[in-house]
Design an enzyme around this catalytic site. Structure first.
Site, PDB file in Angstrom:
ATOM      1  N   GLY A  71     -28.856 -10.362-126.372  1.00 37.85           N
ATOM      2  CA  GLY A  71     -27.671 -11.165-126.864  1.00 37.85           C
ATOM      3  C   GLY A  71     -28.380 -11.922-128.106  1.00 37.85           C
ATOM      4  O   GLY A  71     -27.820 -12.854-128.885  1.00 37.85           O
ATOM      5  N   THR A  72     -29.238 -12.542-127.185  1.00 36.37           N
ATOM      6  CA  THR A  72     -29.904 -14.073-127.939  1.00 36.37           C
ATOM      7  C   THR A  72     -30.855 -13.621-128.783  1.00 36.37           C
ATOM      8  O   THR A  72     -29.954 -14.847-129.681  1.00 36.37           O
ATOM      9  CB  THR A  72     -30.373 -14.295-126.394  1.00 36.37           C
ATOM     10  OG1 THR A  72     -30.245 -14.982-125.282  1.00 36.37           O
ATOM     11  CG2 THR A  72     -31.617 -16.082-127.228  1.00 36.37           C
ATOM     12  N   ASN A 151     -18.298 -16.950-122.220  1.00 36.39           N
ATOM     13  CA  ASN A 151     -18.891 -16.101-121.199  1.00 36.39           C
ATOM     14  C   ASN A 151     -18.415 -17.146-119.490  1.00 36.39           C
ATOM     15  O   ASN A 151     -18.214 -16.824-118.743  1.00 36.39           O
ATOM     16  CB  ASN A 151     -20.064 -16.629-121.200  1.00 36.39           C
ATOM     17  CG  ASN A 151     -20.568 -17.429-121.699  1.00 36.39           C
ATOM     18  OD1 ASN A 151     -20.156 -17.808-122.920  1.00 36.39           O
ATOM     19  ND2 ASN A 151     -22.306 -18.238-120.881  1.00 36.39           N
ATOM     20  N   GLN A 179     -19.539 -10.574-124.700  1.00 34.34           N
ATOM     21  CA  GLN A 179     -18.738 -10.495-123.076  1.00 34.34           C
ATOM     22  C   GLN A 179     -17.722  -9.795-123.699  1.00 34.34           C
ATOM     23  O   GLN A 179     -16.952  -8.891-122.543  1.00 34.34           O
ATOM     24  CB  GLN A 179     -18.448 -12.345-122.947  1.00 34.34           C
ATOM     25  CG  GLN A 179     -19.058 -12.939-122.257  1.00 34.34           C
ATOM     26  CD  GLN A 179     -19.832 -12.353-121.175  1.00 34.34           C
ATOM     27  OE1 GLN A 179     -19.108 -11.801-120.477  1.00 34.34           O
ATOM     28  NE2 GLN A 179     -21.212 -12.969-120.590  1.00 34.34           N
ATOM     29  N   HIS A 201     -27.413  -5.367-121.047  1.00 41.25           N
ATOM     30  CA  HIS A 201     -27.594  -6.033-119.928  1.00 41.25           C
ATOM     31  C   HIS A 201     -26.290  -6.285-118.824  1.00 41.25           C
ATOM     32  O   HIS A 201     -25.802  -6.260-118.387  1.00 41.25           O
ATOM     33  CB  HIS A 201     -28.801  -6.491-119.378  1.00 41.25           C
ATOM     34  CG  HIS A 201     -28.529  -8.243-119.696  1.00 41.25           C
ATOM     35  ND1 HIS A 201     -27.464  -9.043-118.996  1.00 41.25           N
ATOM     36  CD2 HIS A 201     -28.876  -8.872-120.611  1.00 41.25           C
ATOM     37  CE1 HIS A 201     -28.202  -9.872-119.599  1.00 41.25           C
ATOM     38  NE2 HIS A 201     -28.323  -9.787-120.610  1.00 41.25           N
ATOM     39  N   THR A 237     -41.869  -2.945-133.432  1.00 47.48           N
ATOM     40  CA  THR A 237     -41.844  -1.974-133.020  1.00 47.48           C
ATOM     41  C   THR A 237     -40.411  -1.784-131.354  1.00 47.48           C
ATOM     42  O   THR A 237     -40.238  -2.832-130.749  1.00 47.48           O
ATOM     43  CB  THR A 237     -43.050  -0.903-131.649  1.00 47.48           C
ATOM     44  OG1 THR A 237     -43.841  -0.635-132.923  1.00 47.48           O
ATOM     45  CG2 THR A 237     -42.704   0.229-131.205  1.00 47.48           C
ATOM     46  N   CYS A 325     -28.842 -25.064-114.133  1.00 47.73           N
ATOM     47  CA  CYS A 325     -29.200 -26.187-113.087  1.00 47.73           C
ATOM     48  C   CYS A 325     -30.358 -26.590-113.715  1.00 47.73           C
ATOM     49  O   CYS A 325     -31.636 -25.865-113.805  1.00 47.73           O
ATOM     50  CB  CYS A 325     -29.928 -24.505-112.098  1.00 47.73           C
ATOM     51  SG  CYS A 325     -29.857 -25.769-111.002  1.00 47.73           S
TER      52      CYS A 325
END
Ligand SMILES: Cc1ncc(COP(=O)(O)O)c(C=O)c1O
Length: 380
Positions: A71-72, A151, A179, A201, A237, A325
């Site tokens: 996604g990033t 998210n 999401q 994922h 690739t 964090c």
């Protein structure tokens, strides 16, 4: 003690069928999909088939799918790639204050190179106002990027209305649907978006793989320089086993999306009902009727994110806060700060619980009971 996973918005367990689909590809199909010999052609066929499945899942054409590392990368390619390719037309970009950092930090990077970015606010319900998008639009706006589902809060943004608003404007419209994709049916024949970012994922597929939908005719500069893979839009690739795994995950959601939605709606209801039965003092962040079934973000007055998460973890409940964090301390959530204002107690006493395939009615209720005990103890 079996731990209970309530953090599916962070990542999801890989579906056994996904592993089954990936294994023979990992073991046997090692050819480079760009090679012309039979080893390469075999890998190419797997990519082509997965590309058709990904395209079909959103009503797109297979040429409009670019496989990425997640996604990033899909967000970065959409945002930076569009900006770089269209800078002659203007240097103004619109996004929101509540985007994922994949979008926000890409936008900040563009600002550092001379682009101008308008960050739209959200109201207390977590939604962007279409009127604000309208007012922020300028002749030199080249890109609008607004996520479909947040998210941290699960709040759905008015993407259809924004897409309609932009139909007669030069600006490309990108939406991060990372999401949303697992639960919401999206059809690019109906939804006037130009770019969509998806991550493997978050849908019980493997990590490190995703795709970007690029509507035919949308100009995009490549961010990576190298080979001519993905129609020159993404050099490197392709990760063939991961793409195969994501394809399997896509097929599973296409078949089960409605059932999953119903199941997670019921999990959320049971979770909240149990907190109420246990007399926990809580409020749900964001508008409940605009919230996706799989996510609930809850504020527990008189508590603190860090202590809660540590105690939840010790009792075997895995949840998270949207907050970053840093150096051992939890920063207030940028999403909740945008909704309620910086310094509001909810920005540091809220937890995101997100439901998925690792959950059952029993473990959701058990987690809610454990959470209740801890919250009672901590807010005494
Ligand atoms: C809304 C949203 N966008 C983008 C991403 C990044 O996706 P990836 O982890 O595949 O890079 C995430 C993951 O947390 C997300 O929730």
């Amino acid at each position: 003690m079996e731990s209970i996973y309530l953090d599916h918005a962070a990542t999801t367990p890989v579906h056994p069928k996904v592993i089954e689909a990936m294994l023979p590809v990992t073991q046997e199909v090692y050819g480079n999909p760009s090679s012309v010999h039979q080893f390469g052609r075999k890998a190419r066929r797997i990519l082509d088939q997965a590309r058709r499945t990904a395209a079909k899942s959103i009503g797109a054409n297979e040429k409009e799918i670019v496989f990425t590392s997640g996604g990033t990368e899909a967000d970065n390619l959409a945002i930076i790639g569009t900006a770089m390719a269209n800078k002659e037309k203007g240097k103004h970009i619109i996004t929101t204050n509540v985007e994922h950092h994949a979008t926000l930090h890409a936008a900040e990077y563009l600002e550092s190179t001379g682009f101008e970015v308008t960050y739209l606010p959200v109201d207390e319900t977590g939604s962007v106002r279409v009127q604000d998008v309208k007012e922020a639009l300028r002749e030199d706006t080249i890109l609008v990027s607004i996520m479909m589902v947040n998210n941290e809060t699960g709040i759905m943004q008015p993407i259809e209305e924004v897409a309609d608003l932009l139909k007669d404007h030069q600006a490309a419209f990108h939406s991060d649907i990372v999401q949303a994709y697992g639960l919401i049916e999206i059809d690019v024949q109906e939804l006037a978006v130009d770019l969509l970012a998806v991550s493997g994922h978050k849908i019980n597929g493997p990590k490190g793989v995703g795709f970007l939908y690029v509507r035919e005719g949308t100009t995009l500069a490549s961010l990576q320089h190298g080979g001519e893979q993905e129609r020159k839009r993404r050099a490197g690739t392709e990760n063939v086993p991961a793409v195969k795994g994501m394809e399997e995950a896509i097929m599973i959601i296409l078949e089960n999306r409605d059932a999953y939605r119903e199941k997670y709606r019921s999990f959320k209801e049971q979770f909240l009902n149990t907190l109420t039965e246990e007399s926990v003092n809580y409020t749900v962040n964001g508008s409940e009727d605009k919230c996706m079934e799989s996510i609930v973000n809850i504020s527990f007055p008189g508590t603190n994110v860090e202590t809660m998460l540590t105690n939840f973890d010790l009792s075997g409940v895995a949840a998270s806060s949207g907050s970053a964090c840093t150096a051992g301390s939890v920063e207030p959530s940028h999403v909740l700060s945008a909704m309620y204002g910086k310094g509001d107690a909810r920005t540091v006493n809220s937890i995101r619980f997100s439901f998925g395939l690792a959950n059952t009615e029993e473990n959701v209720k058990e987690a809610a009971r454990k959470v209740s005990q801890i919250v009672h103890r901590l807010s005494e």
